[in-house]
Design a protein around this motif. Sequence first.
Motif, PDB file in Angstrom:
ATOM      1  N   PHE A  23      33.792  29.511  40.977  1.00  0.00           N
ATOM      2  CA  PHE A  23      35.113  30.613  40.813  1.00  0.00           C
ATOM      3  C   PHE A  23      34.009  31.661  40.002  1.00  0.00           C
ATOM      4  CE2 PHE A  23      36.735  31.884  36.395  1.00  0.00           C
ATOM      5  CZ  PHE A  23      37.669  31.630  36.315  1.00  0.00           C
ATOM      6  N   ASP A  24      33.263  32.176  39.687  1.00  0.00           N
ATOM      7  CA  ASP A  24      33.130  33.108  39.060  1.00  0.00           C
ATOM      8  C   ASP A  24      32.442  33.968  40.145  1.00  0.00           C
ATOM      9  OD1 ASP A  24      32.512  34.708  36.927  1.00  0.00           O
ATOM     10  OD2 ASP A  24      30.209  34.112  36.704  1.00  0.00           O
ATOM     11  N   SER A  25      31.715  32.826  41.486  1.00  0.00           N
ATOM     12  CA  SER A  25      31.826  33.932  42.641  1.00  0.00           C
ATOM     13  C   SER A  25      32.914  34.229  43.412  1.00  0.00           C
ATOM     14  CB  SER A  25      31.002  32.934  44.219  1.00  0.00           C
ATOM     15  OG  SER A  25      31.217  33.372  45.571  1.00  0.00           O
ATOM     16  N   VAL A  26      34.140  33.818  43.216  1.00  0.00           N
ATOM     17  CA  VAL A  26      36.035  34.760  43.336  1.00  0.00           C
ATOM     18  C   VAL A  26      35.479  36.116  42.626  1.00  0.00           C
ATOM     19  CG1 VAL A  26      37.616  34.343  44.150  1.00  0.00           C
ATOM     20  CG2 VAL A  26      36.631  32.547  44.653  1.00  0.00           C
ATOM     21  N   ARG A  27      35.613  35.800  41.094  1.00  0.00           N
ATOM     22  CA  ARG A  27      36.000  36.272  40.663  1.00  0.00           C
ATOM     23  C   ARG A  27      35.018  38.372  41.208  1.00  0.00           C
ATOM     24  NH1 ARG A  27      33.594  38.521  35.979  1.00  0.00           N
ATOM     25  NH2 ARG A  27      31.807  37.272  35.480  1.00  0.00           N
ATOM     26  N   LEU A  28      34.007  37.677  41.451  1.00  0.00           N
ATOM     27  CA  LEU A  28      32.972  38.761  41.594  1.00  0.00           C
ATOM     28  C   LEU A  28      33.224  39.419  42.444  1.00  0.00           C
ATOM     29  CD1 LEU A  28      29.362  36.853  40.087  1.00  0.00           C
ATOM     30  CD2 LEU A  28      31.165  39.538  38.800  1.00  0.00           C
ATOM     31  N   SER A  29      33.692  38.951  43.478  1.00  0.00           N
ATOM     32  CA  SER A  29      34.033  38.982  45.152  1.00  0.00           C
ATOM     33  C   SER A  29      34.724  40.342  44.948  1.00  0.00           C
ATOM     34  CB  SER A  29      34.239  37.580  46.197  1.00  0.00           C
ATOM     35  OG  SER A  29      32.831  37.233  46.146  1.00  0.00           O
ATOM     36  N   ALA A  30      36.249  39.653  44.735  1.00  0.00           N
ATOM     37  CA  ALA A  30      37.053  39.972  44.007  1.00  0.00           C
ATOM     38  C   ALA A  30      37.148  41.577  43.109  1.00  0.00           C
ATOM     39  CB  ALA A  30      38.399  39.167  43.234  1.00  0.00           C
TER      40      ALA A  30
END
Length: 307
Positions: free
Chosen positions: A61-68
């Motif tokens: 989830f945090d990876s998605v947040r950072l990527s977005a």
Amino acid sequence: MSERHPAARGAGVGPRRPVSAGHGAGQGPEARSSRPPRPAPRSSLYLLPNLITLSSVFCGFDSVRLSASARSDDDFQRAALLILFAMLSDTLDGRVARMTRTQSAFGLQLDSLADLVSFGVAPSVLVYQWSLQRLGLAGVLGGFVFTACGAIRLARFNVLATRDAARSAAPPRYIVGLPVTGAAGILVAIVMTHRAAAGQPGGAGGAPAVLATTLLLSLLMVSTIRFRSFKDLRLDARTALFAALALGSSALISARWAPGFVVVWLISAYVLLGVVESLWRLPARRRRAPGDPAAALDACPRGEEPL
């Protein structure tokens, strides 16, 4: 890799009532009392592998947040690193479940859902924001295809693993299709080696190559190519030779280029091994009659069935 046999993963549904070792027809009280039942694990122990699995979900989830919301290459590097942490958690939860004897069907399903988030959605968003968005609609479809194939891969594995559990089959030597963690690992490694490659892969010129790699990995996940699970490894001369070759080549690649390329090399070699082994066995399968039980056994590895 990510997918595991039901006996290798657990969590969450509480202990079952232990069955006496001597329970059965034709056995008297002496037989039943000769071997004490194994104590069931405490209910609190079932929370431990669950928490490790949920930590993998958080990393995804945090990876998605950072990527977005990425604004620099450092943000993409951190997002890729979070997926690597999710892989570490994915490896630990099964080991903890086995150590604490808390394997269950609930744990298998939870682990697959976590894998979809951390290794299906997160790598797709990462590689799209990093490179594929330059291709417009083609990039969107490329990222979606990777996530969709990851979901299909995990669903197929769950069906096969459930059948194995019903038959009390041992963990298979081979798994059908590229594991979702392996496919995600290649994408993450490409992003992490971006700097070492002078920024070429993620640029406009390298976006088509990234798209082609993403689509190839997607097809390998839903293919019927058999990949080794390495559950049958033994400490013998052949295993030592392969380990020496892997370590030697990795050291050479790390010294010649960058440590990040080692991950690309190892996972690519694993994929190539599965493809070569499948092509090597293809003529033998075609020579066998369609109704030959040996042909069905060769086409379907031990403990697995075609869908």
